[in-house]
Design a protein around this motif. Structure first.
Motif, mmCIF file in Angstrom:
data_model
loop_
_atom_site.group_PDB
_atom_site.id
_atom_site.type_symbol
_atom_site.label_atom_id
_atom_site.label_comp_id
_atom_site.label_asym_id
_atom_site.label_seq_id
_atom_site.Cartn_x
_atom_site.Cartn_y
_atom_site.Cartn_z
ATOM 1 N N ALA A 110 0.851 -1.189 0.000
ATOM 2 C CA ALA A 110 0.000 0.000 0.000
ATOM 3 C C ALA A 110 0.886 1.238 0.000
ATOM 4 C CB ALA A 110 -0.913 0.007 1.223
ATOM 5 N N TYR A 111 0.380 2.294 -0.638
ATOM 6 C CA TYR A 111 1.072 3.580 -0.604
ATOM 7 C C TYR A 111 0.752 4.261 0.717
ATOM 8 C CZ TYR A 111 1.266 2.813 -5.641
ATOM 9 O OH TYR A 111 1.465 2.284 -6.881
ATOM 10 N N TYR A 112 1.775 4.831 1.349
ATOM 11 C CA TYR A 112 1.563 5.457 2.649
ATOM 12 C C TYR A 112 1.599 6.982 2.593
ATOM 13 C CZ TYR A 112 1.971 6.448 7.604
ATOM 14 O OH TYR A 112 1.765 6.926 8.868
ATOM 15 N N SER A 156 -2.943 -3.540 5.832
ATOM 16 C CA SER A 156 -4.331 -4.035 5.807
ATOM 17 C C SER A 156 -5.321 -2.892 5.876
ATOM 18 C CB SER A 156 -4.577 -4.994 6.973
ATOM 19 O OG SER A 156 -3.801 -6.137 6.838
ATOM 20 N N SER A 157 -5.079 -1.957 6.775
ATOM 21 C CA SER A 157 -5.977 -0.821 6.935
ATOM 22 C C SER A 157 -6.047 0.032 5.666
ATOM 23 C CB SER A 157 -5.516 0.028 8.114
ATOM 24 O OG SER A 157 -6.298 1.181 8.242
ATOM 25 N N LEU A 158 -4.885 0.330 5.083
ATOM 26 C CA LEU A 158 -4.856 1.149 3.869
ATOM 27 C C LEU A 158 -5.532 0.436 2.702
ATOM 28 C CD1 LEU A 158 -1.232 2.552 4.166
ATOM 29 C CD2 LEU A 158 -3.355 3.881 4.318
ATOM 30 N N ARG A 159 -5.312 -0.850 2.568
ATOM 31 C CA ARG A 159 -5.933 -1.607 1.479
ATOM 32 C C ARG A 159 -7.445 -1.710 1.665
ATOM 33 N NH1 ARG A 159 -2.768 -4.666 -1.987
ATOM 34 N NH2 ARG A 159 -4.386 -6.254 -2.154
ATOM 35 N N ASN A 160 -7.892 -1.851 2.903
ATOM 36 C CA ASN A 160 -9.332 -1.960 3.168
ATOM 37 C C ASN A 160 -10.066 -0.653 2.906
ATOM 38 O OD1 ASN A 160 -9.325 -4.668 3.836
ATOM 39 N ND2 ASN A 160 -8.973 -4.271 6.002
ATOM 40 N N SER A 161 -9.389 0.469 3.049
ATOM 41 C CA SER A 161 -10.052 1.759 2.866
ATOM 42 C C SER A 161 -9.814 2.374 1.481
ATOM 43 C CB SER A 161 -9.591 2.738 3.947
ATOM 44 O OG SER A 161 -8.212 2.987 3.826
ATOM 45 N N ALA A 162 -8.988 1.737 0.652
ATOM 46 C CA ALA A 162 -8.672 2.305 -0.668
ATOM 47 C C ALA A 162 -9.716 1.903 -1.704
ATOM 48 C CB ALA A 162 -7.293 1.821 -1.110
ATOM 49 N N SER A 163 -9.958 2.790 -2.650
ATOM 50 C CA SER A 163 -10.884 2.461 -3.736
ATOM 51 C C SER A 163 -10.188 1.605 -4.800
ATOM 52 C CB SER A 163 -11.449 3.733 -4.366
ATOM 53 O OG SER A 163 -10.396 4.543 -4.836
ATOM 54 N N VAL A 164 -8.872 1.745 -4.913
ATOM 55 C CA VAL A 164 -8.068 0.947 -5.839
ATOM 56 C C VAL A 164 -6.862 0.446 -5.054
ATOM 57 C CG1 VAL A 164 -6.726 0.976 -7.970
ATOM 58 C CG2 VAL A 164 -8.787 2.367 -7.798
ATOM 59 N N VAL A 165 -6.559 -0.844 -5.183
ATOM 60 C CA VAL A 165 -5.424 -1.404 -4.461
ATOM 61 C C VAL A 165 -4.336 -1.845 -5.435
ATOM 62 C CG1 VAL A 165 -6.763 -2.139 -2.460
ATOM 63 C CG2 VAL A 165 -6.448 -3.705 -4.373
ATOM 64 N N ILE A 166 -3.139 -1.977 -4.923
ATOM 65 C CA ILE A 166 -1.996 -2.428 -5.717
ATOM 66 C C ILE A 166 -2.107 -3.934 -5.907
ATOM 67 C CG2 ILE A 166 0.522 -2.593 -5.800
ATOM 68 C CD1 ILE A 166 0.549 -0.164 -3.839
#
Length: 171
Positions: A110-112, A156-166
């Motif tokens: 995930a991008y931080y 996990s948190s960033l991926r769960n809240s992103a509209s597009v994931v890596i």
């Protein structure tokens, strides 16, 4: 017989933690240092670069290995590096995305955010136009994630809240 001296509450730290690598204050100087041997004068293709903030190794970001290369052909160089050297946990500085931090937990990433900002505090993610400098507060937040072993939960948190994931293992 000696008694162990325990740290005071609020001063707890891991027993052993490797500090993150020291970056240059100027984004331009850091970019030039990482890209000084990009292969453009040898006929080799030029690739996006990343620097591992745990060990300082310069990596190809998002580049798939050549045929006959490493066994994990579906992994990008950053994922492979973190798996082989850092037990699957990674903190990398991407240069293609204007100094974004890439957090890696196994095949997930995930991008931080950016470590560098201009004098106005903007990270210039779209088109950098002003000189950017290392933001110590942003760097400390990334260091804190590393020191507290919070990278897996942050990914996990960033991926769960992103509209597009890596894509898995892309980097």
């Amino acid at each position: 017989r000696q008694l162990a001296i325990l740290p005071r509450p609020g001063n707890l730290r891991p027993l052993c933690i490797r500090p993150l690598v020291k970056l240059r204050d100027s984004y331009t100087e850091q970019y030039v240092e990482v890209h000084k041997e990009d292969g453009s004068d040898t006929g080799e293709p030029v690739h996006d670069r990343a620097i591992c903030l745990i060990c300082g190794e310069i990596l190809f970001a998002g580049k798939k290995p050549h045929p006959g290369g490493p066994r994990n052909v579906d992994q990008g160089g950053c994922t492979r590096h973190t798996e082989e050297y850092h037990n699957g946990i990674g903190v990398l500085l991407l240069f293609r995305r204007s100094s974004s931090v890439l957090l890696i937990n196994g095949p997930f990433s995930a991008y931080y955010g950016s470590l560098y900002a201009d004098r106005n505090g903007d990270d210039q993610q779209v088109t950098p136009s002003l000189p950017m400098y290392l933001d110590q507060q942003r760097f400390f937040r990334v260091y804190k994630l590393w020191a507290e072993n919070s990278i897996p939960s942050q990914v996990s948190s960033l991926r769960n809240s992103a509209s597009v994931v890596i894509r898995r293992s892309y980097y």
